[in-house]
Design a protein around this motif. Structure first.
Motif, PDB file in Angstrom:
ATOM      1  N   GLN A 291      -6.812  12.726   8.136  1.00  0.00           N
ATOM      2  CA  GLN A 291      -5.490  12.565   7.207  1.00  0.00           C
ATOM      3  C   GLN A 291      -5.213  10.967   7.382  1.00  0.00           C
ATOM      4  O   GLN A 291      -5.715  10.415   8.023  1.00  0.00           O
ATOM      5  CB  GLN A 291      -4.091  13.324   7.676  1.00  0.00           C
ATOM      6  CG  GLN A 291      -4.553  14.722   7.197  1.00  0.00           C
ATOM      7  CD  GLN A 291      -3.196  15.553   6.948  1.00  0.00           C
ATOM      8  OE1 GLN A 291      -2.697  16.482   7.390  1.00  0.00           O
ATOM      9  NE2 GLN A 291      -2.734  15.041   5.699  1.00  0.00           N
ATOM     10  N   GLY A 292      -4.461  10.600   6.161  1.00  0.00           N
ATOM     11  CA  GLY A 292      -4.052   9.106   6.433  1.00  0.00           C
ATOM     12  C   GLY A 292      -4.051   8.444   5.004  1.00  0.00           C
ATOM     13  O   GLY A 292      -3.289   7.540   4.801  1.00  0.00           O
ATOM     14  N   VAL A 293      -4.841   8.962   4.101  1.00  0.00           N
ATOM     15  CA  VAL A 293      -4.955   7.991   2.880  1.00  0.00           C
ATOM     16  C   VAL A 293      -3.603   8.437   2.087  1.00  0.00           C
ATOM     17  O   VAL A 293      -3.505   7.358   1.346  1.00  0.00           O
ATOM     18  CB  VAL A 293      -6.298   8.677   2.159  1.00  0.00           C
ATOM     19  CG1 VAL A 293      -5.984   9.972   1.613  1.00  0.00           C
ATOM     20  CG2 VAL A 293      -6.610   7.571   0.747  1.00  0.00           C
ATOM     21  N   ASN A 294      -3.107   9.523   2.156  1.00  0.00           N
ATOM     22  CA  ASN A 294      -1.946   9.517   1.173  1.00  0.00           C
ATOM     23  C   ASN A 294      -0.633   8.801   1.690  1.00  0.00           C
ATOM     24  O   ASN A 294       0.273   8.309   0.949  1.00  0.00           O
ATOM     25  CB  ASN A 294      -1.550  11.066   1.151  1.00  0.00           C
ATOM     26  CG  ASN A 294      -2.600  11.723   0.187  1.00  0.00           C
ATOM     27  OD1 ASN A 294      -2.884  11.220  -0.874  1.00  0.00           O
ATOM     28  ND2 ASN A 294      -2.989  13.024   0.562  1.00  0.00           N
ATOM     29  N   ALA A 328     -11.309  11.865  12.061  1.00  0.00           N
ATOM     30  CA  ALA A 328     -12.242  11.316  11.192  1.00  0.00           C
ATOM     31  C   ALA A 328     -11.628  10.295  10.505  1.00  0.00           C
ATOM     32  O   ALA A 328     -10.427  10.147  10.210  1.00  0.00           O
ATOM     33  CB  ALA A 328     -12.365  12.424   9.878  1.00  0.00           C
ATOM     34  N   THR A 329     -12.549   9.200  10.347  1.00  0.00           N
ATOM     35  CA  THR A 329     -11.941   7.762   9.618  1.00  0.00           C
ATOM     36  C   THR A 329     -11.688   8.146   8.131  1.00  0.00           C
ATOM     37  O   THR A 329     -12.326   9.284   7.531  1.00  0.00           O
ATOM     38  CB  THR A 329     -13.105   6.800   9.518  1.00  0.00           C
ATOM     39  OG1 THR A 329     -14.296   7.520   9.279  1.00  0.00           O
ATOM     40  CG2 THR A 329     -13.409   6.262  11.208  1.00  0.00           C
ATOM     41  N   ILE A 330     -10.856   7.441   7.867  1.00  0.00           N
ATOM     42  CA  ILE A 330     -10.446   7.660   6.408  1.00  0.00           C
ATOM     43  C   ILE A 330     -11.466   6.990   5.350  1.00  0.00           C
ATOM     44  O   ILE A 330     -11.838   5.620   5.327  1.00  0.00           O
ATOM     45  CB  ILE A 330      -8.754   6.737   6.214  1.00  0.00           C
ATOM     46  CG1 ILE A 330      -7.747   7.285   7.245  1.00  0.00           C
ATOM     47  CG2 ILE A 330      -8.288   6.931   4.816  1.00  0.00           C
ATOM     48  CD1 ILE A 330      -6.625   6.616   7.185  1.00  0.00           C
ATOM     49  N   ALA A 331     -11.836   7.745   4.370  1.00  0.00           N
ATOM     50  CA  ALA A 331     -12.729   7.442   3.494  1.00  0.00           C
ATOM     51  C   ALA A 331     -12.279   6.261   2.432  1.00  0.00           C
ATOM     52  O   ALA A 331     -11.104   6.053   2.030  1.00  0.00           O
ATOM     53  CB  ALA A 331     -13.271   8.486   2.595  1.00  0.00           C
ATOM     54  N   PRO A 332     -12.976   5.624   1.825  1.00  0.00           N
ATOM     55  CA  PRO A 332     -12.878   4.471   0.889  1.00  0.00           C
ATOM     56  C   PRO A 332     -12.476   5.172  -0.431  1.00  0.00           C
ATOM     57  O   PRO A 332     -12.593   6.003  -0.891  1.00  0.00           O
ATOM     58  CB  PRO A 332     -14.255   3.674   0.866  1.00  0.00           C
ATOM     59  CG  PRO A 332     -15.293   4.787   1.037  1.00  0.00           C
ATOM     60  CD  PRO A 332     -14.709   5.605   2.093  1.00  0.00           C
TER      61      PRO A 332
END
Length: 413
Positions: A291-294, A328-332
């Motif tokens: 999580q994190g992109v939003n 998990a790392t945040i995807a581009p």
């Protein structure tokens, strides 16, 4: 320009706009981490392991006299099937009558002889208070792994807010009246792309078997994967685990489209739903946090320090419950309408923390798996579902293939 002051495009994904219109999220800002209230029957899960789950939210208004035939896909097989029914977001009691479970043959039709009634404390009917959940009694017999299970519910009395999961990426069926015992499809003509009331299925597999719960947003929820084909990355992961030597076989998908780590809407934040959607599920050893992109692309967007503090709080709570946390790392997502250099800088800061801090029990680097070698701020075109944020089926499979099964087998179930 500061993260809180920079302008943003407010165009939203049409599907998520629909979700907001239906009331799928509270839209409120929490005043702190809010552990979900314990299940109304916490001991009912016994020593089972979750084989399927979804994250509940408010999905509209409830109605009396409705039937639901809900299609879900098992990850681990076992005996003693139970279902968990949720009225977590309801504001009135809900009565469930004639709940059945069977194996899907095709469409709404079931494998002949597979549809059997579930009971609750020995009774065929149960009323769940507002905010409550209930487990069924265990059903004798074996439920296979990797099969589509049909759970049929009849709701004679309901009202107020309806609890469910909006973005199922799976066709289920509704009807008027009680047709739950019927294995044919004659009365199940109305289709839906959501799940209602049902939020978990558990079984008793081989001794020593555990589960992982994927706590995420629309990418974990499966947006841009193929509907009805079970091609979300947690689905691919379940198939990998089934063939692996790890004792973690169950996979629970706790993704909510548009969800954030820190703030509510759509759905409760990951911090606020951690207990109900992850820690309370039977047999879970590991929380897989993606999580994190939003949070980054919100208005105003989260800072790197704010996200990192949120990760640490979630890790501490999971560890206190005896669970491991894989990050998990945040995807581009360059090319998405809300991307900008300031948000990209936060993503890089957060990813460096995930990779190098040692705060997580394990790390899966989705950023490195999905990014283009020619433009690392963009998703690789072959994995792009078309909006530069959500992976397609190939991308979902690549994500699952990047998960090391050994990192999932570390907590206590």
């Amino acid at each position: 320009m500061s993260r809180t002051a920079r302008p943003r495009c407010r165009a939203a994904l049409a599907a998520l706009s629909c979700c907001v219109a239906l009331g799928c999220g509270t839209g409120s800002v929490p005043q702190g981490d809010q552990p979900s209230p314990p299940p109304s029957a916490p001991a009912a899960a016994g020593h089972g392991v979750v084989t399927w789950a979804s994250s509940a939210g408010r999905v509209g208004e409830a109605a009396d006299g409705r039937g639901y035939r809900l299609m879900v896909h098992t990850s681990v097989g076992g005996s003693g099937l139970r279902v968990r029914l949720s009225n977590a977001f309801g504001d009135q009691p809900v009565t469930f009558d004639n709940v059945h479970a069977g194996l899907r043959r095709d469409g709404a039709a079931l494998v002949p002889g597979s549809n059997r009634r579930l009971t609750f404390g020995g009774a065929r009917s149960v009323t769940v208070p507002a905010g409550g959940i209930v487990y069924s009694d265990p059903l004798p017999g074996h439920v296979p792994a990797g099969r589509t299970l049909a759970v049929s519910l009849y709701v004679p009395r309901a009202g107020g807010a309806l609890t469910g999961h909006w973005l199922a990426m799976r066709t289920s069926y509704t009807t008027d009246g009680d047709h739950t015992a019927q294995e044919g499809a004659a009365h199940w003509k109305q289709r839906t792309g959501s799940w209602f009331y049902l939020d978990a299925v558990t079984v008793r597999p081989r001794k020593g078997t555990g589960a992982v719960v994927a706590l995420g947003d629309s990418i974990t929820d499966g947006w841009h994967s193929t509907t009805d084909r079970d091609r979300r990355w947690p689905d691919y992961l379940a198939r990998r685990l089934a063939a692996s030597g790890t004792t973690v076989k169950g996979v629970a998908n706790a993704g909510i489209a548009g969800n954030k780590l820190l703030l509510d809407g759509p759905g409760q934040s990951a911090l606020n739903r951690l207990q109900r959607d992850a820690l309370s599920l039977p047999g879970v050893r590991t929380v897989f946090l993606f999580q994190g992109v939003n949070d980054i692309k919100a208005e105003p967007g989260a800072t790197g320090a704010g996200l990192i503090a949120g990760y640490r709080r979630l890790i501490d709570r999971a560890h206190a419950a005896g669970k491991c946390v894989v990050g998990a790392t945040i995807a581009p997502f360059k090319g998405w309408q809300e991307w900008d250099p300031a948000g990209e800088a936060v993503r890089q800061q957060v990813n460096a923390f995930i990779r190098d801090s040692g705060a997580f029990d394990g790390v899966t680097d989705f950023d490195r798996v999905l990014r283009s070698p020619h433009d690392p701020e963009r998703i690789l075109p072959v994995f792009d579902g078309g909006d530069h944020l959500h992976p397609n089926d190939k991308g979902m499979r690549a994500m699952a293939d990047a998960v090391d099964p050994k990192t999932l087998d570390c907590g206590t179930g």
